[in-house]
Motif scaffolding. Sequence first.
Motif, mmCIF file in Angstrom:
data_model
loop_
_atom_site.group_PDB
_atom_site.id
_atom_site.type_symbol
_atom_site.label_atom_id
_atom_site.label_comp_id
_atom_site.label_asym_id
_atom_site.label_seq_id
_atom_site.Cartn_x
_atom_site.Cartn_y
_atom_site.Cartn_z
ATOM 1 N N SER A 64 -14.129 0.735 4.262
ATOM 2 C CA SER A 64 -12.782 1.084 3.799
ATOM 3 C C SER A 64 -12.030 1.786 4.915
ATOM 4 O O SER A 64 -12.623 2.399 5.807
ATOM 5 C CB SER A 64 -12.843 1.965 2.553
ATOM 6 N N THR A 89 -0.611 8.410 6.800
ATOM 7 C CA THR A 89 0.553 9.043 6.168
ATOM 8 C C THR A 89 1.646 9.276 7.199
ATOM 9 O O THR A 89 2.691 9.829 6.868
ATOM 10 C CB THR A 89 0.146 10.384 5.536
ATOM 11 N N LEU A 128 -7.982 2.919 13.047
ATOM 12 C CA LEU A 128 -8.399 3.397 11.727
ATOM 13 C C LEU A 128 -9.922 3.467 11.638
ATOM 14 O O LEU A 128 -10.471 4.317 10.936
ATOM 15 C CB LEU A 128 -7.842 2.485 10.639
ATOM 16 N N GLY A 133 -1.879 7.088 2.612
ATOM 17 C CA GLY A 133 -3.094 7.750 2.170
ATOM 18 C C GLY A 133 -3.994 6.895 1.295
ATOM 19 O O GLY A 133 -5.101 7.319 0.959
ATOM 20 N N GLN A 134 -3.544 5.693 0.937
ATOM 21 C CA GLN A 134 -4.347 4.826 0.066
ATOM 22 C C GLN A 134 -5.576 4.299 0.802
ATOM 23 O O GLN A 134 -5.531 3.973 1.985
ATOM 24 C CB GLN A 134 -3.500 3.643 -0.422
ATOM 25 N N THR A 135 -6.680 4.206 0.084
ATOM 26 C CA THR A 135 -7.908 3.623 0.623
ATOM 27 C C THR A 135 -7.887 2.118 0.375
ATOM 28 O O THR A 135 -7.580 1.672 -0.727
ATOM 29 C CB THR A 135 -9.147 4.246 -0.050
ATOM 30 N N TYR A 172 0.831 -1.199 0.000
ATOM 31 C CA TYR A 172 0.000 0.000 0.000
ATOM 32 C C TYR A 172 0.869 1.255 0.000
ATOM 33 O O TYR A 172 2.065 1.203 0.292
ATOM 34 C CB TYR A 172 -0.914 0.028 1.230
ATOM 35 N N GLU A 199 -8.162 4.060 5.561
ATOM 36 C CA GLU A 199 -7.124 4.813 4.865
ATOM 37 C C GLU A 199 -5.788 4.557 5.548
ATOM 38 O O GLU A 199 -5.671 4.667 6.770
ATOM 39 C CB GLU A 199 -7.442 6.309 4.898
#
Length: 197
Positions: free
Chosen positions: A154, A159, A128, A94-96, A91, A156
């Motif tokens: 979902s 970061t 999360l 910041g990726q979902t 991953y 995230e």
Amino acid sequence: MLSTLLQLASLAALAQGHGYISTPAMRMPGESTTSACGKSVVADIVRDKTSHVEGLPELAAKDSGYKPAQCNLWLCRGVQFADNKANVQTYKPGQTVEIKIDLTIPHAGSANVSIVDTNTNTIIGPALLSWPSGYADERQFYGHTLPANQTDFSIEIPTTLGSKCASAGDCVIQWWWYGTAAKQTYESCIDFTVAAA
């Protein structure tokens, strides 16, 4: 007689399964887990992907193959990273990430999804996602469906991880659920890496 049979059938159903991550691939045991945790623990997890953590220490204690220093049953139910190297997700900060949970038998309680440092079995940063109460409430389930955000949601990727999860095996995404009335803990882990931002 019929009511007795129905009661026994419902008890058998309660002994089987409750919940697990169905997507992405969760950790599952293999030879390394057998070597660390013993055959009894592995057989229980393979037979029932949703086996609760509280039932595993008793199985492990009776198994001559159980090595407590290598098998932390409270981290991914003892399932070893070495058996799951082919399932490591990659991953970006910041990726979902879409997660699906298979809840077979609900028990009202609390739940969260967190990133866990596997070396210390500690949560990195805040959860999360979190359901402080009312997660998998059986009163919502029977004759109805649970809220969609409890089984299909979902997260995230933070970061703020820096290089903490850059190496495979260092971190997992853990779904953790405690059924209050059942007094049972369910957890599944997803192995992943994330490059430093």
